[in-house]
Design a protein around this motif. Structure first.
Motif, PDB file in Angstrom:
ATOM      1  N   UNK A  89     -46.621  44.812 -23.340  1.00  0.00           N
ATOM      2  CA  UNK A  89     -47.161  43.327 -23.864  1.00  0.00           C
ATOM      3  C   UNK A  89     -48.530  43.011 -23.315  1.00  0.00           C
ATOM      4  N   UNK A  90     -49.023  42.081 -23.784  1.00  0.00           N
ATOM      5  CA  UNK A  90     -50.178  41.506 -23.259  1.00  0.00           C
ATOM      6  C   UNK A  90     -49.981  40.761 -22.023  1.00  0.00           C
ATOM      7  N   UNK A  91     -50.847  40.527 -21.174  1.00  0.00           N
ATOM      8  CA  UNK A  91     -50.656  39.485 -19.949  1.00  0.00           C
ATOM      9  C   UNK A  91     -50.983  40.129 -18.785  1.00  0.00           C
ATOM     10  N   UNK A  92     -50.433  41.317 -18.191  1.00  0.00           N
ATOM     11  CA  UNK A  92     -50.517  41.874 -16.946  1.00  0.00           C
ATOM     12  C   UNK A  92     -50.503  40.868 -15.934  1.00  0.00           C
ATOM     13  N   UNK A  93     -51.237  40.768 -15.014  1.00  0.00           N
ATOM     14  CA  UNK A  93     -51.212  39.915 -13.794  1.00  0.00           C
ATOM     15  C   UNK A  93     -51.360  38.521 -14.322  1.00  0.00           C
ATOM     16  N   UNK A 264     -45.283  44.214  -1.985  1.00  0.00           N
ATOM     17  CA  UNK A 264     -46.260  43.896  -3.132  1.00  0.00           C
ATOM     18  C   UNK A 264     -45.908  42.963  -4.037  1.00  0.00           C
ATOM     19  N   UNK A 265     -46.808  42.147  -4.327  1.00  0.00           N
ATOM     20  CA  UNK A 265     -46.698  40.980  -5.310  1.00  0.00           C
ATOM     21  C   UNK A 265     -47.566  41.144  -6.519  1.00  0.00           C
ATOM     22  N   UNK A 266     -47.489  42.346  -7.304  1.00  0.00           N
ATOM     23  CA  UNK A 266     -48.433  42.464  -8.233  1.00  0.00           C
ATOM     24  C   UNK A 266     -47.574  43.316  -9.336  1.00  0.00           C
ATOM     25  N   UNK A 267     -48.257  43.267 -10.516  1.00  0.00           N
ATOM     26  CA  UNK A 267     -47.615  44.186 -11.756  1.00  0.00           C
ATOM     27  C   UNK A 267     -47.807  45.764 -11.156  1.00  0.00           C
ATOM     28  N   UNK A 268     -46.674  46.147 -11.391  1.00  0.00           N
ATOM     29  CA  UNK A 268     -46.615  47.831 -10.925  1.00  0.00           C
ATOM     30  C   UNK A 268     -47.557  48.714 -11.787  1.00  0.00           C
TER      31      UNK A 268
END
Length: 527
Positions: A89-93, A264-268
């Protein structure tokens, strides 16, 4: 309510991690199969363009904040666009962002908020020790109001609130509708793109750039049905940076040990795909100077996983960075004003700790009592103290025992604690200048020691770019047809993201996305 508690509540209420955690990003870990980074540019087998490949004007790699801005602007310019998104899906971080930076927007004008643009630019340059570019900052500031107006035209929702993000220097933060990009920004921008005829291909990571005669001519894609090529006149890299790639993180200055132990606090999915592909075609790396958005945490406490994600134990920077603890390095020496995350920049303490081999927080039971932990947090703390992760947290009845547990010099640590208590008693930190509101004695047993580790959010920059978002080679010349935007190509900051200028990361994402699309339009017109 004491001064320390009031400052703590103010801090956690404004935590940038809250929104990221709310979108399910707080529990991700670095990918175990990330590409290996090298000091020299990685190589990849040359690929000849398939003469039967489909053709498009612009390929955008990534559908986050910057990728959406780039594809909408490119399509509005009349270029045909395909967006390749690694995720589903769109968006990422961008789904967890809260708003965007602007100066002299219609919202600010209506609310009587007046800001001199030069104040923004001069402040940012001075805080970067004049290593950043004033031209880049002026470009962002000058275009920021128009960027907000443009987003409104595309249907992006704003709450109408403009403030300083609770802790910033200026009222530049324009909050999204419902205060989150997953609502205010991503859906309307995807709809706007599709309305212009942009084609989104999800679960379709870009694998390699295709190059001929020194210019980018296409991209290799790993789609759900297999590998294929797209012939493109321009490629815009908007893959979100390198935050979930342990090997690339070492190029920012962290040791292997610090990378291994970090949280880690980000999109994998942010594994540095754009950075890797760009380096393979000769782009100059910026990682050694990239701005690190990293908070500080304690592994045994984990990341906050309960709404509203503002736990004083592990929300945001957590208890180690709320200002009241004592920080020491591997030599048991105090090295920093421990309240900088509270009064200066939430990301600054990672920079302060970067030069040390090890970093520890020392505190006592009175500090714990003042936090007012709920039952859930207390259970986490109790488990840690009982030995759930003895290499992370330890408690004892004396400072000497704390030192012995982590192999610190007991005499030096005791002297450091004694000196700190002297400063507290005097009511003034005449050593490192911490505000008296954050001074509290370490005197009530049991005493605690926690190893401070990095809690990575994102890394701003990796691909060297110019004001037009063109990717640059080792000689700082543009590679024709290649652009990098958002976190892939951020050049506004050097080494630390100055979070006290609210909304600038998202502001740069949108601005660089539009700049790249416009530069690509001009480049394509000249072919």
């Amino acid at each position: 309510m004491g001064t320390f508690e009031m400052n703590r509540r103010k801090f956690v209420a404004g935590s940038a991690v809250a929104a990221l955690a709310a979108m399910g990003l707080a529990s991700c870990a670095p990918s175990g199969n990330a590409e290996s980074a090298q000091d020299e540019a990685p190589s990849a087998p040359a690929v000849e363009l398939d003469p039967n490949a489909e053709e498009v004007d612009v390929v955008v790699v990534g559908a986050g904040i910057s990728g959406l801005a780039a594809c909408v602007q490119a399509a509005e310019n009349g270029n045909s666009v395909i967006v390749l998104e690694k995720g589903g899906a769109a968006g990422g971080n961008g789904v967890g962002t809260e708003g965007i930076f602007a100066v002299n927007s219609s919202f600010q004008q209506e609310q009587g908020i007046q800001i001199n643009p030069s104040d923004i630019v001069h402040t940012e340059l001075s805080e970067s020790q004049w290593r950043s570019s004033g031209a880049l900052w002026l470009d962002l500031v000058s275009k920021s109001a128009d960027n907000v107006a443009w987003l409104q035209e595309k249907g992006v929702g704003f709450s109408g609130v403009v403030d300083n993000y609770h802790v910033g220097l200026f009222n530049t933060m324009h909050w999204w509708k419902d205060n989150v990009g997953a609502v205010g920004y991503v859906p309307p921008m995807q709809a706007a793109a599709e309305g212009y005829g942009v084609e989104f291909r999800f679960n379709s990571p870009a694998k390699q750039l295709v190059m001929a005669d020194g210019a980018i001519t296409g991209v290799v894609v790993e789609g759900p049905e297999g590998e294929y090529q797209i012939k493109a006149k321009a490629v815009i890299l908007a893959s979100g940076g390198i935050g979930a790639n342990p090997e690339y993180l070492k190029e920012t200055g962290w040791t292997q040990e610090k990378v291994d132990e970090m949280m880690v606090v980000c999109s994998p999915s942010v594994e540095g795909d754009g950075y890797r592909m760009a380096r393979e075609v000769g782009v100059k790396s910026f990682l050694a100077n990239a701005a690190i958005q990293s908070f500080q945490g304690v592994r045994a406490f984990g990341n906050d996983d309960t709404v509203p994600y503002n736990s004083p134990l592990n929300g945001g920077n957590g208890l180690v960075a709320l200002g009241g603890a004592l920080w020491v390095d591997q030599d048991a020496h105090r090295f920093c004003d421990e309240s900088i995350a509270m009064v200066f920049n939430m990301a600054a303490n990672a920079t302060a700790c970067l030069g040390n081999k090890e970093n520890y927080a020392i505190f006592d039971q009175a500090y714990i009592d003042a936090l007012g932990l709920d039952d859930h947090d207390q259970e986490i703390l109790d488990a840690a103290v009982a030995g759930s992760d003895p290499e992370s947290v330890f408690s004892a009845g004396s400072v000497a025992e704390l030192a012995d547990h982590f192999g610190l010099d007991a005499d030096v640590l005791q002297a450091t604690v004694d000196r700190y208590n002297e400063l507290v008693a005097a009511g003034a930190d005449t050593d490192l200048g911490k505000d008296a509101a954050f001074l509290a004695p370490i005197a009530k047993a049991p005493f605690y020691i926690a190893k401070i580790v990095n809690n990575i959010v994102v890394v701003d920059g990796g691909i060297t770019t110019n004001i037009r978002a063109e990717a640059l080679d080792e000689d700082m010349n543009p590679i024709p047809g290649l652009y990098a935007v958002g976190l892939d190509g951020a050049m506004l900051w050097r080494n630390v993201y100055t979070q006290n200028m609210p909304g600038t990361a998202v502001g740069n994402n949108v601005n660089s996305g539009r700049n790249a699309a416009n530069a690509a339009r001009d480049y394509i017109a000249g072919l």
